[in-house]
Design a protein around this motif. Sequence first.
Motif, PDB file in Angstrom:
ATOM      1  N   ARG A 123     -11.227   4.046  -3.615  1.00 34.52           N
ATOM      2  CA  ARG A 123     -12.261   4.682  -4.429  1.00 34.52           C
ATOM      3  C   ARG A 123     -11.666   5.450  -5.599  1.00 34.52           C
ATOM      4  O   ARG A 123     -12.227   5.472  -6.695  1.00 34.52           O
ATOM      5  N   SER A 124     -10.532   6.106  -5.388  1.00 34.58           N
ATOM      6  CA  SER A 124      -9.994   6.983  -6.434  1.00 34.58           C
ATOM      7  C   SER A 124      -8.979   6.307  -7.342  1.00 34.58           C
ATOM      8  O   SER A 124      -8.743   6.793  -8.444  1.00 34.58           O
ATOM      9  N   ARG A 125      -8.366   5.222  -6.905  1.00 36.25           N
ATOM     10  CA  ARG A 125      -7.320   4.557  -7.691  1.00 36.25           C
ATOM     11  C   ARG A 125      -7.563   3.054  -7.762  1.00 36.25           C
ATOM     12  O   ARG A 125      -6.859   2.276  -7.121  1.00 36.25           O
ATOM     13  N   PRO A 126      -8.563   2.613  -8.521  1.00 35.38           N
ATOM     14  CA  PRO A 126      -8.784   1.172  -8.643  1.00 35.38           C
ATOM     15  C   PRO A 126      -7.528   0.493  -9.185  1.00 35.38           C
ATOM     16  O   PRO A 126      -6.880   1.000 -10.086  1.00 35.38           O
ATOM     17  N   ALA A 127      -7.170  -0.615  -8.575  1.00 35.46           N
ATOM     18  CA  ALA A 127      -5.962  -1.337  -8.981  1.00 35.46           C
ATOM     19  C   ALA A 127      -6.162  -2.827  -8.760  1.00 35.46           C
ATOM     20  O   ALA A 127      -7.159  -3.256  -8.181  1.00 35.46           O
ATOM     21  N   VAL A 128      -5.192  -3.567  -9.214  1.00 34.10           N
ATOM     22  CA  VAL A 128      -5.215  -5.004  -8.960  1.00 34.10           C
ATOM     23  C   VAL A 128      -4.996  -5.233  -7.473  1.00 34.10           C
ATOM     24  O   VAL A 128      -5.731  -5.949  -6.823  1.00 34.10           O
ATOM     25  N   ASP A 129      -3.956  -4.610  -6.911  1.00 30.86           N
ATOM     26  CA  ASP A 129      -3.586  -4.811  -5.515  1.00 30.86           C
ATOM     27  C   ASP A 129      -2.987  -3.534  -4.929  1.00 30.86           C
ATOM     28  O   ASP A 129      -2.555  -2.643  -5.671  1.00 30.86           O
ATOM     29  N   TYR A 130      -2.906  -3.497  -3.587  1.00 28.26           N
ATOM     30  CA  TYR A 130      -2.393  -2.333  -2.871  1.00 28.26           C
ATOM     31  C   TYR A 130      -1.417  -2.783  -1.784  1.00 28.26           C
ATOM     32  O   TYR A 130      -1.689  -3.743  -1.057  1.00 28.26           O
ATOM     33  N   LEU A 131      -0.323  -2.068  -1.672  1.00 30.64           N
ATOM     34  CA  LEU A 131       0.619  -2.257  -0.572  1.00 30.64           C
ATOM     35  C   LEU A 131       0.531  -0.986   0.265  1.00 30.64           C
ATOM     36  O   LEU A 131       0.902   0.095  -0.195  1.00 30.64           O
ATOM     37  N   VAL A 132       0.008  -1.103   1.487  1.00 26.91           N
ATOM     38  CA  VAL A 132      -0.304   0.049   2.325  1.00 26.91           C
ATOM     39  C   VAL A 132       0.692   0.144   3.479  1.00 26.91           C
ATOM     40  O   VAL A 132       0.879  -0.830   4.221  1.00 26.91           O
ATOM     41  N   VAL A 133       1.315   1.330   3.632  1.00 24.28           N
ATOM     42  CA  VAL A 133       2.249   1.565   4.735  1.00 24.28           C
ATOM     43  C   VAL A 133       1.844   2.843   5.465  1.00 24.28           C
ATOM     44  O   VAL A 133       1.319   3.768   4.852  1.00 24.28           O
ATOM     45  N   PRO A 134       2.130   2.907   6.765  1.00 26.94           N
ATOM     46  CA  PRO A 134       1.915   4.157   7.484  1.00 26.94           C
ATOM     47  C   PRO A 134       3.144   5.040   7.332  1.00 26.94           C
ATOM     48  O   PRO A 134       4.262   4.541   7.169  1.00 26.94           O
ATOM     49  N   VAL A 135       2.961   6.333   7.415  1.00 22.86           N
ATOM     50  CA  VAL A 135       4.088   7.256   7.255  1.00 22.86           C
ATOM     51  C   VAL A 135       5.045   7.193   8.446  1.00 22.86           C
ATOM     52  O   VAL A 135       6.189   7.606   8.334  1.00 22.86           O
ATOM     53  N   ASP A 136       4.601   6.643   9.561  1.00 18.54           N
ATOM     54  CA  ASP A 136       5.409   6.704  10.775  1.00 18.54           C
ATOM     55  C   ASP A 136       6.151   5.411  11.121  1.00 18.54           C
ATOM     56  O   ASP A 136       6.426   5.136  12.283  1.00 18.54           O
ATOM     57  N   MET A 137       6.504   4.610  10.123  1.00 16.67           N
ATOM     58  CA  MET A 137       7.330   3.414  10.336  1.00 16.67           C
ATOM     59  C   MET A 137       8.596   3.519   9.487  1.00 16.67           C
ATOM     60  O   MET A 137       8.734   2.839   8.465  1.00 16.67           O
ATOM     61  N   PRO A 138       9.546   4.344   9.901  1.00 14.69           N
ATOM     62  CA  PRO A 138      10.730   4.580   9.071  1.00 14.69           C
ATOM     63  C   PRO A 138      11.664   3.386   8.932  1.00 14.69           C
ATOM     64  O   PRO A 138      12.456   3.335   7.994  1.00 14.69           O
ATOM     65  N   LEU A 139      11.575   2.404   9.831  1.00 14.98           N
ATOM     66  CA  LEU A 139      12.497   1.277   9.791  1.00 14.98           C
ATOM     67  C   LEU A 139      12.018   0.125   8.915  1.00 14.98           C
ATOM     68  O   LEU A 139      12.691  -0.900   8.822  1.00 14.98           O
ATOM     69  N   LEU A 140      10.875   0.282   8.255  1.00 18.61           N
ATOM     70  CA  LEU A 140      10.423  -0.762   7.323  1.00 18.61           C
ATOM     71  C   LEU A 140      11.457  -0.902   6.208  1.00 18.61           C
ATOM     72  O   LEU A 140      11.872   0.087   5.614  1.00 18.61           O
ATOM     73  N   SER A 141      11.815  -2.127   5.921  1.00 22.67           N
ATOM     74  CA  SER A 141      12.803  -2.349   4.861  1.00 22.67           C
ATOM     75  C   SER A 141      12.121  -2.678   3.536  1.00 22.67           C
ATOM     76  O   SER A 141      10.975  -3.142   3.494  1.00 22.67           O
ATOM     77  N   VAL A 142      12.856  -2.460   2.487  1.00 20.12           N
ATOM     78  CA  VAL A 142      12.380  -2.835   1.157  1.00 20.12           C
ATOM     79  C   VAL A 142      12.159  -4.348   1.106  1.00 20.12           C
ATOM     80  O   VAL A 142      11.179  -4.831   0.528  1.00 20.12           O
ATOM     81  N   ALA A 143      13.039  -5.109   1.749  1.00 21.46           N
ATOM     82  CA  ALA A 143      12.903  -6.573   1.752  1.00 21.46           C
ATOM     83  C   ALA A 143      11.593  -7.009   2.401  1.00 21.46           C
ATOM     84  O   ALA A 143      10.917  -7.909   1.890  1.00 21.46           O
ATOM     85  N   LEU A 144      11.208  -6.381   3.518  1.00 22.12           N
ATOM     86  CA  LEU A 144       9.935  -6.723   4.159  1.00 22.12           C
ATOM     87  C   LEU A 144       8.759  -6.404   3.243  1.00 22.12           C
ATOM     88  O   LEU A 144       7.805  -7.171   3.148  1.00 22.12           O
ATOM     89  N   LEU A 145       8.835  -5.265   2.570  1.00 26.29           N
ATOM     90  CA  LEU A 145       7.747  -4.879   1.669  1.00 26.29           C
ATOM     91  C   LEU A 145       7.666  -5.804   0.470  1.00 26.29           C
ATOM     92  O   LEU A 145       6.576  -6.194   0.044  1.00 26.29           O
ATOM     93  N   ARG A 146       8.814  -6.189  -0.072  1.00 27.61           N
ATOM     94  CA  ARG A 146       8.816  -7.160  -1.179  1.00 27.61           C
ATOM     95  C   ARG A 146       8.239  -8.493  -0.728  1.00 27.61           C
ATOM     96  O   ARG A 146       7.507  -9.151  -1.479  1.00 27.61           O
ATOM     97  N   GLY A 147       8.563  -8.897   0.497  1.00 22.30           N
ATOM     98  CA  GLY A 147       8.005 -10.138   1.038  1.00 22.30           C
ATOM     99  C   GLY A 147       6.497 -10.082   1.152  1.00 22.30           C
ATOM    100  O   GLY A 147       5.798 -11.067   0.887  1.00 22.30           O
ATOM    101  N   LEU A 148       5.980  -8.925   1.527  1.00 26.01           N
ATOM    102  CA  LEU A 148       4.530  -8.753   1.626  1.00 26.01           C
ATOM    103  C   LEU A 148       3.881  -8.830   0.246  1.00 26.01           C
ATOM    104  O   LEU A 148       2.821  -9.444   0.075  1.00 26.01           O
TER     105      LEU A 148
END
Length: 193
Positions: A78-103
């Motif tokens: 609602r507050s930040r209209p965008a083309v797309d969103y990549l959403v992560v929870p604060v409690d997953m510290p082991l997420l890698s940049v590579a996994l996020l780029r893949g998403l």
Amino acid sequence: MQDTPGVIGVVLAGGGSRRMGRDKALLEWRGQPLLDHLRARLWAAGCQAVVTSRAAPGCIADLYPDRGPLGGIHAVLRSRPAVDYLVVPVDMPLLSVALLRGLIAAGRDHGHCYYRHSFLPCYLSGDPALPERLAQRLRRGDLALGGFLRALRARALDGGDAAAFLNTNTPEAWRRATALDAAPQTLCKEIGS
């Protein structure tokens, strides 16, 4: 990585941390608060902007409080209209940049998606109707993120080691994550530094 036009990174950090017993976003991970660690991951993955869903100064507070991840996602859309969103929870510290780029790459090709191991992180394609669809679910108390992603026909992706998706909701899970991060094993190399 170069910024990915139109992708806003979102850290969901608005939960009560009841099972952890203290604010998860402020736990120290690699010398910084966990919230800062996840924000840095989103920047490194190429997001053009990064926002935090949280009732705190400089963050985006839920319009429907106590509604879990969907409440936070709704407030950001609602507050930040965008083309797309990549959403992560604060409690997953082991997420890698590579996994996020893949998403991001999969989302650009296929639209809404998430990894089969977990509904978060997820990629949501910008759609002007999404905020209202979310609001309808929130008003009727339908708070299941998985149900929302299935309704969107989001694609479940293969990839990533299951440990990268470890959710640190409890002190025991936090100890496990810190042990995995400290262990000199293949997993730690795979999930990035």
